[in-house]
Design a protein around this motif. Structure first.
Motif, PDB file in Angstrom:
ATOM      1  N   ARG A  15       0.833  -1.219   0.000  1.00 46.96           N
ATOM      2  CA  ARG A  15       0.000   0.000   0.000  1.00 46.96           C
ATOM      3  C   ARG A  15       0.858   1.256   0.000  1.00 46.96           C
ATOM      4  O   ARG A  15       0.580   2.221  -0.712  1.00 46.96           O
ATOM      5  CB  ARG A  15      -0.905   0.042   1.235  1.00 46.96           C
ATOM      6  CG  ARG A  15      -2.143  -0.794   1.154  1.00 46.96           C
ATOM      7  CD  ARG A  15      -3.047  -0.523   2.349  1.00 46.96           C
ATOM      8  NE  ARG A  15      -2.327  -0.671   3.614  1.00 46.96           N
ATOM      9  CZ  ARG A  15      -2.547  -1.611   4.504  1.00 46.96           C
ATOM     10  NH1 ARG A  15      -3.495  -2.492   4.294  1.00 46.96           N
ATOM     11  NH2 ARG A  15      -1.860  -1.679   5.620  1.00 46.96           N
ATOM     12  N   ASP A  85       4.058   1.893   6.187  1.00 46.17           N
ATOM     13  CA  ASP A  85       2.749   1.531   5.641  1.00 46.17           C
ATOM     14  C   ASP A  85       1.987   2.797   5.291  1.00 46.17           C
ATOM     15  O   ASP A  85       2.355   3.900   5.726  1.00 46.17           O
ATOM     16  CB  ASP A  85       1.976   0.706   6.675  1.00 46.17           C
ATOM     17  CG  ASP A  85       0.782  -0.041   6.073  1.00 46.17           C
ATOM     18  OD1 ASP A  85       0.666  -0.103   4.829  1.00 46.17           O
ATOM     19  OD2 ASP A  85      -0.025  -0.564   6.858  1.00 46.17           O
ATOM     20  N   VAL A  87      -1.948   4.236   5.486  1.00 44.90           N
ATOM     21  CA  VAL A  87      -3.251   3.951   6.074  1.00 44.90           C
ATOM     22  C   VAL A  87      -4.242   5.021   5.633  1.00 44.90           C
ATOM     23  O   VAL A  87      -3.941   6.214   5.692  1.00 44.90           O
ATOM     24  CB  VAL A  87      -3.141   3.923   7.620  1.00 44.90           C
ATOM     25  CG1 VAL A  87      -4.486   3.646   8.246  1.00 44.90           C
ATOM     26  CG2 VAL A  87      -2.116   2.899   8.064  1.00 44.90           C
ATOM     27  N   ASP A  88      -5.398   4.587   5.198  1.00 51.33           N
ATOM     28  CA  ASP A  88      -6.468   5.513   4.811  1.00 51.33           C
ATOM     29  C   ASP A  88      -7.690   5.123   5.625  1.00 51.33           C
ATOM     30  O   ASP A  88      -8.366   4.149   5.330  1.00 51.33           O
ATOM     31  CB  ASP A  88      -6.743   5.385   3.306  1.00 51.33           C
ATOM     32  CG  ASP A  88      -7.647   6.484   2.787  1.00 51.33           C
ATOM     33  OD1 ASP A  88      -8.126   7.305   3.592  1.00 51.33           O
ATOM     34  OD2 ASP A  88      -7.880   6.512   1.558  1.00 51.33           O
ATOM     35  N   ASP A  89      -7.933   5.866   6.711  1.00 50.28           N
ATOM     36  CA  ASP A  89      -9.053   5.533   7.585  1.00 50.28           C
ATOM     37  C   ASP A  89      -9.904   6.775   7.871  1.00 50.28           C
ATOM     38  O   ASP A  89      -9.711   7.816   7.242  1.00 50.28           O
ATOM     39  CB  ASP A  89      -8.563   4.863   8.874  1.00 50.28           C
ATOM     40  CG  ASP A  89      -7.541   5.693   9.631  1.00 50.28           C
ATOM     41  OD1 ASP A  89      -7.504   6.921   9.452  1.00 50.28           O
ATOM     42  OD2 ASP A  89      -6.765   5.106  10.403  1.00 50.28           O
ATOM     43  N   LYS A  96       2.367   5.528   7.981  1.00 49.44           N
ATOM     44  CA  LYS A  96       2.584   5.104   9.364  1.00 49.44           C
ATOM     45  C   LYS A  96       3.803   4.196   9.385  1.00 49.44           C
ATOM     46  O   LYS A  96       3.990   3.377   8.496  1.00 49.44           O
ATOM     47  CB  LYS A  96       1.394   4.308   9.906  1.00 49.44           C
ATOM     48  CG  LYS A  96       0.080   5.042   9.902  1.00 49.44           C
ATOM     49  CD  LYS A  96      -0.050   5.938  11.096  1.00 49.44           C
ATOM     50  CE  LYS A  96      -1.457   6.525  11.127  1.00 49.44           C
ATOM     51  NZ  LYS A  96      -1.554   7.740  11.854  1.00 49.44           N
ATOM     52  N   LYS A  98       5.366   1.235  11.439  1.00 44.78           N
ATOM     53  CA  LYS A  98       5.139   0.219  12.470  1.00 44.78           C
ATOM     54  C   LYS A  98       6.518  -0.169  12.986  1.00 44.78           C
ATOM     55  O   LYS A  98       7.236  -0.927  12.342  1.00 44.78           O
ATOM     56  CB  LYS A  98       4.406  -0.976  11.883  1.00 44.78           C
ATOM     57  CG  LYS A  98       3.028  -0.626  11.359  1.00 44.78           C
ATOM     58  CD  LYS A  98       2.376  -1.806  10.680  1.00 44.78           C
ATOM     59  CE  LYS A  98       1.043  -1.410  10.085  1.00 44.78           C
ATOM     60  NZ  LYS A  98       0.470  -2.469   9.260  1.00 44.78           N
TER      61      LYS A  98
END
Length: 114
Positions: A15, A85, A87-89, A96, A98
């Motif tokens: 992603r 990573d 992230v699409d929230d 992000k 990790k």
């Protein structure tokens, strides 16, 4: 552990590589994403993301699916074992990291402590 040993332990998710590729398409040819760790932020250290046209001789280079990520050796020490990573929230879209070395992080997701 030297930087060449650690570079393989920082990974870029599919992603993230896809999103980096989309961003870099709109930049001049040869532009790369630089990820670095700086002092500051609400938890002690923070991740910084920049567009970069030139690679330093000691940079760690991670290539995945057409995306190129640069990390300086000092930052790699703090990021060993991490995954970058995307992230699409509900609260928004962002990169992000990790990081298994982080003992705490803040709500914004860009700051951490060891």
């Amino acid at each position: 552990m030297d930087a060449t040993t650690m570079d393989a332990s920082v990974t870029v998710s599919e992603r993230a590589a896809r999103r980096i590729g989309e961003i870099l398409k709109n930049e001049p040819a040869g532009t790369m994403l630089r990820v670095s760790v700086e002092g500051g932020g609400c938890s002690g250290f923070q991740y910084k993301f920049d567009m970069e046209r030139e690679k330093a001789g000691d940079d760690i280079v991670i290539n995945r699916d057409g995306a190129t990520v640069l990390i300086d050796p000092m930052s790699v020490e703090y990021m060993a074992g991490s995954e970058i990573d995307f992230v699409d929230d509900l609260i928004g879209a962002s990169f992000k990291v990790k990081n298994p070395n982080a003992t705490a992080s803040c709500g914004c997701g860009t700051s951490f402590s060891l």
